[in-house]
Motif scaffolding. Structure first.
Motif: not given
Lengths: 687, 314
Positions: B1-11, B13-19, B294-302
């Protein structure tokens, strides 16, 4: 004799609206006593499952209509009960186990939750005691560490384990009757043997009645006391199991028994029942079996046929008693001389296909960065030879790597190591263009004829496609070839413009065979080509494959999990376990005198289609599932399940040796030449 | 679960920079001289030069981006060209308005869409199912602004049960806050509720055909429990995906709805900024909206991991 627990008489089930209602089950009757097992047997489309669902009250109330002269359970008239009252019986006094353990459990809840729920639905027990009961029944069905496993979700269980969970769920409230719909069909034979043993012992322990729906006569012989044979929605024969197998009273029963591969000496064409089960909308008016019956007379097609008494049995045949119907002949001459010598026996002939040290491993990725943390060794250094015109059977449990071998040989997946030579040509290292040319020589027939044919391409287009790719023919020439190919597999030219959905499973498999033959290959890889077919259709396809081999000199790699089919069609058999070949040899030798304990176990797990022999024989039942190929056990890979395991097996990998019978076996017992005499399993009843 | 969360968060960062880079690069999309465009056609040359210097428009894009990013991480998104108020301050005032609107509309979507979908999905082909199909088709066909105006005419003008426009802060008066928002909520959420109802219906019809539903029936569970426990959790996966995407449309929809109901939210702010080519505001709003999405999509993933236990392994 106690009163029957379940009595069914004149059961009729119709689907659809009253105007265009289809009668799927018509005049079905049987009864079951407590502690006894009734088998409902027949090919698919005969109404077995619908009958079971109707008894349980599980048919959709709006789309179906269930009528019965008599439908009594435990003295209660089920037809008079309200839906709520039927519901109270379901899961409590009447329980059901389904065919597909992989999809019958809800993926979103833990197995403990799903079992406890059954308890709470019928008992006024609190959560904790319901959970306790769930753990109890999981223990009862032999789930190791039941208390811990109850908290796991279904996806964490193998198929066999899921079926145990399903059985545990059905038993949670100690039902008086258990209805099992093909509970072992989706499982490996070794797992099937375990589940059948489990169900039998649970039945004795709990004294419940069972209704066992199956198409597998071996399973019937193994577990049933009485049998009702269904054909086209009717019971055509009802008899005790011994009686049914020794003296069938209906030609359909006799046909089913005769089409089992064990009933025919290896290499000869199998007995078949011509044609197929009629669909409910075009049922013959009088005897429904008449169009397929070898004993048909004018009077068979004159009037409706009732169920006649015939001694201890009953049969829906007007010629009952006058027909010379044969039961199981348990003295099939297994030691009959081979039909032809194996091409490999001839000296100085290079094999058509030569596989050396073939391996394939798949990476396993885990963690935050999807690093490769391990490799699954699906195929681990196997050697195989197939001579021209020869059939090599490849058997093993699911997950043993059989299908990967097929794909590696055709180079549909890239091998990790090893070589594949076809006619001396190194398939494993060919560049794209020569590989495409080489593929003309090797074709494949897949297991599932429903998904291996393009649903939007006509049969003509499907069979013509290899020709379009590889041959430069005019469209008239091509059509001629396609018609010729369809003719070879027994299909007429009227099939050209039809689509796959218009054909039955057996016919589709014929189309797939025609497509494979289009380029006149030398090698055809058959990956479980008959596993999804009914007994009579299976025989038809096997006979076709054998005839084509004779006519065209084809070589087959025939992959299957059904050893009796493999033995029938193969010259030699190779047995796979966890990515390795543990035994390979002459088909009769491997089948009758298996040397490797795994081969012995596989063979003893196949239920014999002979109730007497099945009861007498001793079984080597393998406990548990094969270990994960991610961490194969050290030493001999089979040692974790082997009944003869020795110290050396846990550390040293056995070297392949040749047995006196000429087989090649990788087992320390064979090396020491010290197989205990009692371990040799009766592969075939000795009559 | 934690690994899942960390991976999603890592993903993420580049998305935010791109936007954010895309947002800063928006200036390139302005044809001709951005400074001239920003200052207005008739503005004197001196003003154009001033604007160019103020916003450093003559510097290379990467330098502009670096400067913007430096400010952004310290919570400084610059100031509006026209109002001279910091974008962050303005957003702080307006975000509660927009969130009140969007979350309320989301609630409308759920409260109408889910029950309608369940009613239709459990009795496919029935009269009720067909009525609901008519309702969903109609709701999808009606544009939100039109629905909004009809609602205003009926409820605010003709029957006078709710105010037509304006916003009252929740902290000032929760009742007034709600009465001012009923119509916007409904206008904004109606279309989404129709999409959701269709998704729930389709998903439920599929799930009810599954083998494990038959198993539940064979256990003798009452229909209410079969649907409520066994079907809905599995049927929720597809609609959840839709819900995540619908929320993006919802945020887009606030722009029009806030105009119609005179709600001083982010949408209105953004609308004005767009018309005026108020570059710092546009940049700020887009980044904040992207972050919300993005936050909302994270919530959806969780939520997925709750609905589908297999995802937990990932």
């Amino acid at each position: 004799m106690s009163a029957p627990l379940l009595e069914v008489e004149g059961l009729r089930v119709q689907f659809g609206s009253s105007g265009g209602a289809l009668t799927v089950v018509d005049d079905v009757g049987f009864s079951v006593e407590a502690g006894k097992t009734l088998g409902l047997v027949g090919e698919s489309g005969c109404g077995k499952t619908v009958t079971a669902l109707a008894v349980m009250g599980l048919l959709p109330p709006k789309a179906s209509r269930v009528q019965a002269r008599r439908l009594r359970f435990d003295g209660r008239d089920l037809t008079a009960l309200s839906r709520a009252e039927r519901r109270q019986l379901r899961g409590d006094a009447m329980a059901m186990v389904f065919q597909e353990p992989m999809t019958s459990l809800n993926p979103a809840y833990t197995v403990g939750n799903q079992i406890a729920e059954t308890v709470q639905a019928h008992r006024s027990s609190d959560r904790r005691s319901a959970w306790k009961r769930a753990v109890e029944v999981l223990e009862l069905v032999g789930i190791p560490d039941a208390a811990g496993r109850a908290r796991d979700y279904p996806h964490a269980f193998s198929g066999g384990m899921r079926q145990r969970v399903m059985i545990a769920m059905a038993l949670a409230n100690e039902p008086r009757i258990l209805i099992a719909d093909e509970p072992t069909t989706a499982l490996d034979v070794t797992v099937q043997a375990e589940i059948l043993d489990l169900m039998r012992s649970l039945q004795q322990e709990l004294g419940m009645a069972m209704v066992f729906v199956t198409h597998d006569l071996g399973v019937v012989a193994d577990i049933c006391h009485d049998v009702a044979v269904l054909y086209a929605g009717q019971v055509v024969e009802h008899a005790g199991v011994d009686h049914l197998f020794s003296a069938p009273a209906h030609p359909y029963t006799a046909g089913l028994l005769a089409s089992m591969p064990q009933a025919t000496p290896a290499g000869r064409p199998l007995a078949i029942i011509p044609g197929e089960v009629p669909r409910p909308e075009d049922q013959p008016p009088a005897c429904r079996f008449a169009p397929r019956c070898p004993h048909v007379q004018a009077r068979c097609e004159a009037a409706l046929v009732p169920l006649y008494r015939a001694g201890a049995a009953s049969s829906r045949c007007v010629r009952v008693g006058e027909l010379p119907l044969r039961g199981v002949v348990s003295t099939v001459d297994d030691r009959s001389p081979r039909q032809r010598p194996s091409p490999l026996d001839l000296p100085h002939r290079a094999p058509l296909l030569e596989v050396r040290g073939l391996s394939k491993s798949f990476p396993v990725q885990r963690g935050v960065l999807r690093r490769t943390v391990g490799r699954v060794q699906a195929v681990d250094g196997i050697d195989l030879d197939i001579g021209a015109g020869e059939t090599l059977g490849l058997v093993g449990e699911s997950g043993s790597g059989k299908s990967t071998v097929a794909r590696l040989i055709l180079r549909l997946v890239e091998p990790s190591a090893g070589s594949v030579r076809l006619n001396g040509q190194p398939i494993h290292s060919l560049a794209a263009a020569p590989l495409r040319q080489a593929r003309r020589q090797m074709q494949i027939v897949f297991q599932d004829p429903y998904s291996s044919l393009d649903p939007r391409a006509t049969v003509g287009a499907t069979v013509a496609e290899p020709l379009l790719v590889h041959e430069d023919l005019s469209s008239a020439e091509r059509e001629e070839r396609v018609i010729e190919l369809l003719g070879r597999v027994g299909l007429g030219r009227h099939c050209l413009d039809r689509y796959p959905h218009e054909f039955s499973g057996g016919q589709r498999q014929r189309i797939a065979v025609a497509r494979a033959l289009a380029l006149e290959p030398q090698l055809v890889v058959c990956d479980e080509p008959v596993s999804s077919l009914d007994v009579s259709t299976q025989s038809q396809v096997i006979n076709l494959l054998m005839r084509l081999q004779r006519e065209l000199g084809l070589s087959y790699l025939f992959i299957a999990h059904d050893l009796s089919v493999v033995r029938h069609i193969s010259d030699r058999i190779a047995v796979m376990y966890l990515g390795r070949i543990v035994e390979v040899g002459d088909a009769e030798e491997v089948y009758l005198r298996p040397t490797h304990p795994y081969t012995q176990a596989l063979l003893s797990a196949i239920p014999l289609p002979d109730p007497g022999a099945q009861r007498r024989r001793r079984r080597t039942v393998l406990r548990g599932d094969p270990p994960s190929p991610l961490q194969p056990p050290p030493g001999c890979r089979f040692h974790t399940r082997c009944p003869h395991v020795m110290d050396i097996c846990r550390t040293a990998d056995p070297v392949a040796v040749t047995t006196p019978g000429g087989s090649t076996v990788a087992c320390h017992l064979a090396t020491a030449d010290a197989i205990p005499a009692g371990a040799a399993v009766e592969a075939q009843s000795s009559g | 679960m934690l690994a899942f969360f960390v991976r999603r968060l890592l993903l993420l960062t580049p998305l935010l920079i791109l936007i954010s880079f895309g947002v800063v690069a928006l200036v390139l999309l302005i044809p001709g001289d951005p400074a001239r465009q920003l200052a207005g056609i008739d503005a004197p040359q001196a003003e154009v030069t001033a604007i160019r210097e103020q916003y450093e428009l003559d510097e290379p894009l990467l330098v502009q981006y670096g400067r913007w990013l430096g400010g952004a991480v310290r919570g400084d998104l610059g100031s509006s060209i026209f109002q001279d108020r910091p974008v962050v301050t303005e957003l702080g005032d307006r975000l509660p308005v927009t969130l009140s609107l969007a979350v309320g509309a989301l609630a409308v979507m759920l409260l109408i869409g889910v029950p309608a979908g369940i009613l239709a999905g459990t009795r496919p082909g029935s009269l009720l199912d067909r009525l609901i199909t008519v309702f969903t088709s109609l709701s999808l066909a009606l544009p939100p602004f039109w629905v909004a105006m009809v609602l205003v005419v009926l409820f605010a003008v003709t029957w006078r049960v709710v105010p037509a426009i304006g916003y009252v802060r929740f902290t000032d008066s929760p009742v007034d806050w709600a009465t001012h928002l009923y119509l916007p909520w409904f206008a904004l959420g109606l279309g989404g509720s129709a999409t959701l109802a269709r998704q729930v219906r389709g998903s439920l019809v599929d799930v009810l055909e599954q083998d494990y539903i038959r198993t539940a029936d064979a256990k003798g569970l009452p229909p209410r429990r079969i649907i409520g426990k066994h079907a809905l959790k599995n049927a929720a996966i597809a609609p959840l995906t839709v819900l995540g995407i619908q929320f993006a449309y919802l945020l887009g929809g606030t722009v029009i709805i806030e105009q119609i109901f005179s709600l001083g939210g982010v949408g209105q702010y953004f609308f004005v900024a767009l018309v005026n080519r108020d570059l710092p505001v546009i940049r700020g709003v887009v980044v904040v909206v992207a972050l919300t999405f993005i936050t909302l999509n994270l919530v959806v993933d969780v939520l997925y991991t709750y609905l589908n236990p297999k995802v937990r392994l990932g």
